[in-house]
Design an enzyme around this catalytic site. Structure first.
Site, mmCIF file in Angstrom:
data_model
loop_
_atom_site.group_PDB
_atom_site.id
_atom_site.type_symbol
_atom_site.label_atom_id
_atom_site.label_comp_id
_atom_site.label_asym_id
_atom_site.label_seq_id
_atom_site.Cartn_x
_atom_site.Cartn_y
_atom_site.Cartn_z
ATOM 1 N N LYS A 79 0.822 -1.216 0.000
ATOM 2 C CA LYS A 79 0.000 0.000 0.000
ATOM 3 C C LYS A 79 0.852 1.260 0.000
ATOM 4 C CE LYS A 79 -4.271 -1.735 2.085
ATOM 5 N NZ LYS A 79 -5.259 -1.555 3.187
ATOM 6 N N SER A 150 -2.491 14.938 -18.952
ATOM 7 C CA SER A 150 -3.714 14.144 -19.109
ATOM 8 C C SER A 150 -3.880 13.701 -20.556
ATOM 9 C CB SER A 150 -4.934 14.962 -18.689
ATOM 10 O OG SER A 150 -5.215 15.960 -19.663
ATOM 11 N N CYS A 151 -4.784 12.752 -20.763
ATOM 12 C CA CYS A 151 -5.056 12.290 -22.127
ATOM 13 C C CYS A 151 -5.598 13.427 -22.985
ATOM 14 C CB CYS A 151 -6.033 11.118 -22.104
ATOM 15 S SG CYS A 151 -7.578 11.434 -21.211
#
EC number: 1.2.1.12
Length: 337
Positions: A79, A150-151
């Protein structure tokens, strides 16, 4: 030299980055970490994909590791990124694709496990952002944590660069008509910060916010403050489209603008910016490697200084390919490829 990479977070982008890496001769995925997915389930999720089809290769589970096309991929379930033993796996670079550790401080935790560089597969509030074909050459080797943006920014920025370099953008507005993503709901559910965002994704067109247009100002400083935008989330599984409306200083006919984009797509931005005059729709571009595919037939102009441009992008596959291209590029600059 092959660039050895680890992936943290085996969600949509993590798995699509992995699939892309199989086709990318310069990259080898040597380790994956995801605290919520055990190895057998990871193998299943990698093998079967509702959007991109069945994995064309051999996947096996060997103890706590995966074997993909005969190569061992170490699998961990930590984690805390600081506890992932990247140095033991041989991973020099890490793709941070959980969507959680998106700041420089949080992403730097990977360095404690032996990773040397971290590429965040999402926008970042403070890490330097890069878009291949636009500002990747500004990367310096002393940067330890960086973002692939970002895309949508990867679709918008190459197109904006071509238009700005040729005609000078005065100002502009962008709308991305964006396929639904994992953050949305299958049925109506609670979404305290965005009430409309809690409505079922498959039945609605949902207005939403996006920082993609403003982020262009970070990768093209001359456009800082000149672009902003919004999103419309629509009921399609994959592939999105940018609608960019701009005022330009140097007047040009729509045919002249089309020609400028076509030349860029065949020249310096080949493989990143595409150009088509075909009557395409979303499914025609599923699995397309490019960041941005200019649709010559879809745009319009009001006059020589006011124009609407349309460009498509596979928001999963094309973006993931750019993550790998960025990794290969920085590895060369770092002297590791």
């Amino acid at each position: 030299m092959v660039v050895k990479v680890g992936i943290n977070g085996f969600g949509r982008i993590g798995r699509i980055v992995f699939r892309n890496a199989i086709e990318h001769n310069d990259v080898e995925i040597v380790a994956v970490n995801d605290p919520f997915i055990e190895p057998h389930y990871a193998a299943y999720m990698l093998k079967y994909d509702s959007t991109h089809g069945q994995f064309k290769g051999d996947i096996k589970v060997d103890g706590n590791n995966l074997t993909v096309n005969g190569k061992t991929v170490r699998f961990h379930m930590e984690k805390d990124p600081a506890n992932i033993p990247w140095s033991e796996t041989g991973a020099y670079y890490v793709v941070e694709s959980t969507g959680v550790f998106t700041t420089t401080e949080k992403a730097k935790a990977h360095l404690k496990g032996g990773a040397k560089k971290v590429v965040i597969s999402a926008p970042s509030a403070d890490a330097p952002m890069f878009v291949m074909g636009v500002n990747h050459e500004t990367y310096k080797s002393d940067i330890e944590v960086l973002s692939n943006s970002s895309c949508t920014t990867n679709c918008l920025a190459p197109l904006a660069k071509v238009i700005h370099d040729k005609y000078t953008i005065i100002e502009g507005l962008m709308t991305t008509i964006h396929s639904y993503t994992a953050t949305q709901k299958v049925v109506d559910g609670p979404s305290a910060k965005d009430w409309r965002g809690g409505r079922t994704a498959a039945q609605n067109i949902i207005p939403s916010s996006t920082g993609a247009a403003k982020a262009v100002g970070k990768v093209i400083p001359e456009l800082n403050g000149k672009l902003t935008g919004m999103a419309m989330r629509v009921p399609t599984a994959n592939v999105s489209v940018v609608d960019l409306t701009v005022r330009i200083e140097k007047g040009a006919s729509y045919d002249e603008i089309k020609q400028a984009v076509k030349e860029a797509s065949e020249g310096p931005l080949s493989g990143i910016l595409g150009y088509t005059e075909d009557d395409i729709v979303t499914t025609d571009l599923n699995g397309d490697n490019r960041s941005s595919i200019f649709d010559a037939k879809a745009g319009i102009s009001l006059n020589k200084n006011f124009v609407k441009l349309v460009s498509w992008y596979d928001n999963e596959w094309g973006y993931s390919r750019r993550v790998l291209d960025l990794l290969v590029y920085i590895a060369k600059i770092d002297g590791n490829a």
